[in-house]
Design a protein around this motif. Structure first.
Motif, mmCIF file in Angstrom:
data_model
loop_
_atom_site.group_PDB
_atom_site.id
_atom_site.type_symbol
_atom_site.label_atom_id
_atom_site.label_comp_id
_atom_site.label_asym_id
_atom_site.label_seq_id
_atom_site.Cartn_x
_atom_site.Cartn_y
_atom_site.Cartn_z
ATOM 1 N N MET B 75 -24.376 -11.500 -0.479
ATOM 2 C CA MET B 75 -24.454 -11.986 0.905
ATOM 3 C C MET B 75 -23.060 -12.203 1.519
ATOM 4 O O MET B 75 -22.853 -11.908 2.696
ATOM 5 C CB MET B 75 -25.327 -13.243 1.019
ATOM 6 N N TRP B 82 -18.629 -7.450 7.780
ATOM 7 C CA TRP B 82 -19.072 -7.595 9.180
ATOM 8 C C TRP B 82 -17.925 -8.233 9.988
ATOM 9 O O TRP B 82 -17.583 -7.784 11.085
ATOM 10 C CB TRP B 82 -20.340 -8.462 9.238
ATOM 11 N N ILE B 93 -18.803 -10.052 18.660
ATOM 12 C CA ILE B 93 -19.538 -11.198 18.118
ATOM 13 C C ILE B 93 -20.892 -11.270 18.817
ATOM 14 O O ILE B 93 -20.971 -11.322 20.033
ATOM 15 C CB ILE B 93 -18.737 -12.501 18.316
ATOM 16 N N THR B 94 -21.946 -11.253 18.005
ATOM 17 C CA THR B 94 -23.303 -11.293 18.568
ATOM 18 C C THR B 94 -24.059 -12.489 17.988
ATOM 19 O O THR B 94 -23.588 -13.127 17.044
ATOM 20 C CB THR B 94 -24.072 -10.014 18.193
ATOM 21 N N ASN B 95 -25.246 -12.765 18.538
ATOM 22 C CA ASN B 95 -26.096 -13.830 17.997
ATOM 23 C C ASN B 95 -26.451 -13.535 16.541
ATOM 24 O O ASN B 95 -26.511 -14.436 15.705
ATOM 25 C CB ASN B 95 -27.383 -13.944 18.807
ATOM 26 N N HIS B 96 -26.671 -12.264 16.236
ATOM 27 C CA HIS B 96 -27.032 -11.866 14.864
ATOM 28 C C HIS B 96 -25.892 -12.197 13.895
ATOM 29 O O HIS B 96 -26.128 -12.693 12.796
ATOM 30 C CB HIS B 96 -27.327 -10.361 14.805
ATOM 31 N N ILE B 98 -23.448 -14.478 14.267
ATOM 32 C CA ILE B 98 -23.279 -15.940 14.093
ATOM 33 C C ILE B 98 -24.415 -16.496 13.231
ATOM 34 O O ILE B 98 -24.184 -17.317 12.344
ATOM 35 C CB ILE B 98 -23.210 -16.648 15.469
ATOM 36 N N ALA B 99 -25.647 -16.003 13.475
ATOM 37 C CA ALA B 99 -26.795 -16.460 12.677
ATOM 38 C C ALA B 99 -26.580 -16.122 11.202
ATOM 39 O O ALA B 99 -26.845 -16.941 10.318
ATOM 40 C CB ALA B 99 -28.069 -15.795 13.191
ATOM 41 N N TYR B 100 -26.046 -14.927 10.921
ATOM 42 C CA TYR B 100 -25.813 -14.518 9.536
ATOM 43 C C TYR B 100 -24.754 -15.399 8.876
ATOM 44 O O TYR B 100 -24.923 -15.840 7.738
ATOM 45 C CB TYR B 100 -25.392 -13.036 9.475
ATOM 46 N N ILE B 102 -23.899 -18.443 9.663
ATOM 47 C CA ILE B 102 -24.436 -19.796 9.415
ATOM 48 C C ILE B 102 -25.359 -19.774 8.193
ATOM 49 O O ILE B 102 -25.306 -20.663 7.343
ATOM 50 C CB ILE B 102 -25.157 -20.346 10.669
ATOM 51 N N THR B 103 -26.172 -18.715 8.094
ATOM 52 C CA THR B 103 -27.085 -18.599 6.941
ATOM 53 C C THR B 103 -26.297 -18.574 5.629
ATOM 54 O O THR B 103 -26.625 -19.313 4.691
ATOM 55 C CB THR B 103 -27.942 -17.311 7.056
ATOM 56 N N ILE B 104 -25.245 -17.761 5.576
ATOM 57 C CA ILE B 104 -24.511 -17.678 4.303
ATOM 58 C C ILE B 104 -23.727 -18.970 4.038
ATOM 59 O O ILE B 104 -23.538 -19.345 2.889
ATOM 60 C CB ILE B 104 -23.626 -16.407 4.148
ATOM 61 N N PHE B 107 -26.302 -21.258 2.443
ATOM 62 C CA PHE B 107 -26.580 -20.870 1.057
ATOM 63 C C PHE B 107 -25.368 -21.140 0.145
ATOM 64 O O PHE B 107 -25.532 -21.572 -0.994
ATOM 65 C CB PHE B 107 -27.004 -19.387 0.985
#
Lengths: 267, 143
Positions: B75, B82, B93-96, B98-100, B102-104, B107
């Protein structure tokens, strides 16, 4: 072993569920990223256009502007693109060129309009440039070549004339990268099909202009700086194959002929 | 998610230190290796190689520490490249994105806390088995 696979699937699902949930939030707006980008684009577009406007002569004759505006409106309305945002500039110049500036400024040179044999060919070029705007290629290219910080500082008056000239030259006389050009061509075909415009004359325009020995290289910016026009014509034809092409004229033939005559008179 | 259970035998102090060391190694490497996600995997793998012929308790925990780094590597590598493409190419920079990221981060943070907890517990000679990773370690690492 079965337990391990189930647990692994749960972890993977948990990861993608978190990612999918977070994707729903508009982070770009939340962190003010988009706002900065669009206002910067607006300012840059104005700045670039002011420089071009000082050096070149804009054609504002309504007999020339209105027919082209009608073509743009037709393409935009059929593709749910806000036509009000597109600022058309027709420039009197002995060069076959068209380009997009940030802030959705569309610049068409008179020689390019004159070199098209029918409205479909011109619609192809316009659709291609609109596709660059819609895909944000203009800003991406500027950011890549010039850098975000330089661009942002330009909008607050901290730019040298060379930087502005470089940026304009970059947008007007060099192509985007191959992927972006192909993406814009394919999108242009889709836009044209949605607007009941036959895309095949656009391919013909590319092929004809590229192979026309009577046109000197300096006049051919739009075609010669774009990658392999013959190849582009081929994939436009290939992509159009099997698609329903219904062609409905936008301008009366008289209007088109009059437009060419008015431009000729102007030149 | 984390279960503290009895090991097959009572590990000695020396074993507990080494087992705890495998987690500390991954933590140190994680901090030192940021933002290069491969660094912590290499460090943990080196520690694993050095201790692969050690006692069962040490081997077991080195394996669990190593396995935990694999998922992070996958991950984090994706997030790393990216980010690189945003910095050096025309990606934006896209929402996808930033979401990724934050997710990593979530985790990584979870694993970071779990690693600290496990390092402390194993240092005291207690056996800590992670959800999923413990099961995979049981399949790989035999007495």
């Amino acid at each position: 072993m079965e337990k391990v696979i189930i647990r692994l699937a749960i972890i993977v699902a948990l990861f993608f569920a978190t990612y999918t949930a977070l994707k729903q939030i508009n982070w770009v707006t939340l962190f003010n990223i988009e706002k900065i980008t669009s206002s910067t684009e607006e300012k840059l577009g104005e700045l670039f256009w002011d420089v071009i406007n000082l050096q070149e002569k804009e054609i504002t004759d309504i007999n020339i502007v209105i027919p082209i505006d009608s073509l743009i409106s037709k393409i935009c309305k059929a593709n749910n693109i806000d036509v009000e945002q597109i600022k058309l500039h027709i420039v009197d110049k002995n060069e076959i060129n068209a380009f997009a500036l940030p802030g959705k400024h569309l610049v068409l040179y008179s020689d390019l309009i004159m070199s098209t044999e029918n409205e479909e060919e011109l619609c192809g070029v316009i659709s291609h440039e609109i596709a660059h705007m819609e895909k944000d290629h203009v800003t991406k290219k500027l950011v890549k070549e010039i850098g975000l910080s330089v661009l942002i500082s330009s909008t607050v008056g901290n730019s040298s004339p060379e930087i502005l000239s470089n940026a304009i030259r970059l947008l007007s006389s060099t192509a985007y990268d191959r992927n972006m050009e192909k993406e814009a061509d394919i999108d242009a075909v889709d836009y044209m099909l949605n607007a009941n415009i036959n895309p095949l004359p656009f391919a013909e325009f590319l092929r004809r202009s590229y192979g026309d020995d009577t046109i000197i290289d300096e006049q051919l910016s739009w075609v010669s700086t774009h990658p392999e026009s013959a190849v582009r014509a081929d994939y436009i034809i290939e992509y159009s194959k099997g698609k329903t092409i219904s062609s409905a004229p936008i301008l009366y033939k008289d209007t088109w002929d009059q437009l060419k005559m008015d431009l000729e008179d102007f030149q | 998610m984390i279960i503290v259970r009895e090991f097959d035998y009572k590990p000695g102090e020396h074993e507990a230190d080494k087992a705890s060391g495998s987690y500390i190694m991954s933590l140190v490497a994680l901090v030192a290796g940021l933002p290069f996600p491969i660094i912590n995997l290499i460090a943990t793998f080196a520690f694993y190689l050095a201790n692969r012929k050690d006692t069962y308790f040490v081997r077991w925990h080195c394996t669990q520490a190593l396995l935990s780094q694999f998922s992070l590597l996958l991950m984090n590598s994706y997030g790393f490249w990216w980010t690189i493409s945003i910095i050096f190419s025309s990606e934006q920079i896209t929402n996808h994105y930033i979401a990724y990221i934050i997710t990593i981060i979530v985790f990584n943070l979870t694993e970071f806390i779990a690693t600290i907890y496990t390092a402390i517990k194993t240092g005291k000679g207690q056996h800590v088995s992670w959800w999923l990773y413990g099961d995979v370690t049981n399949l790989i690492c035999k007495p």
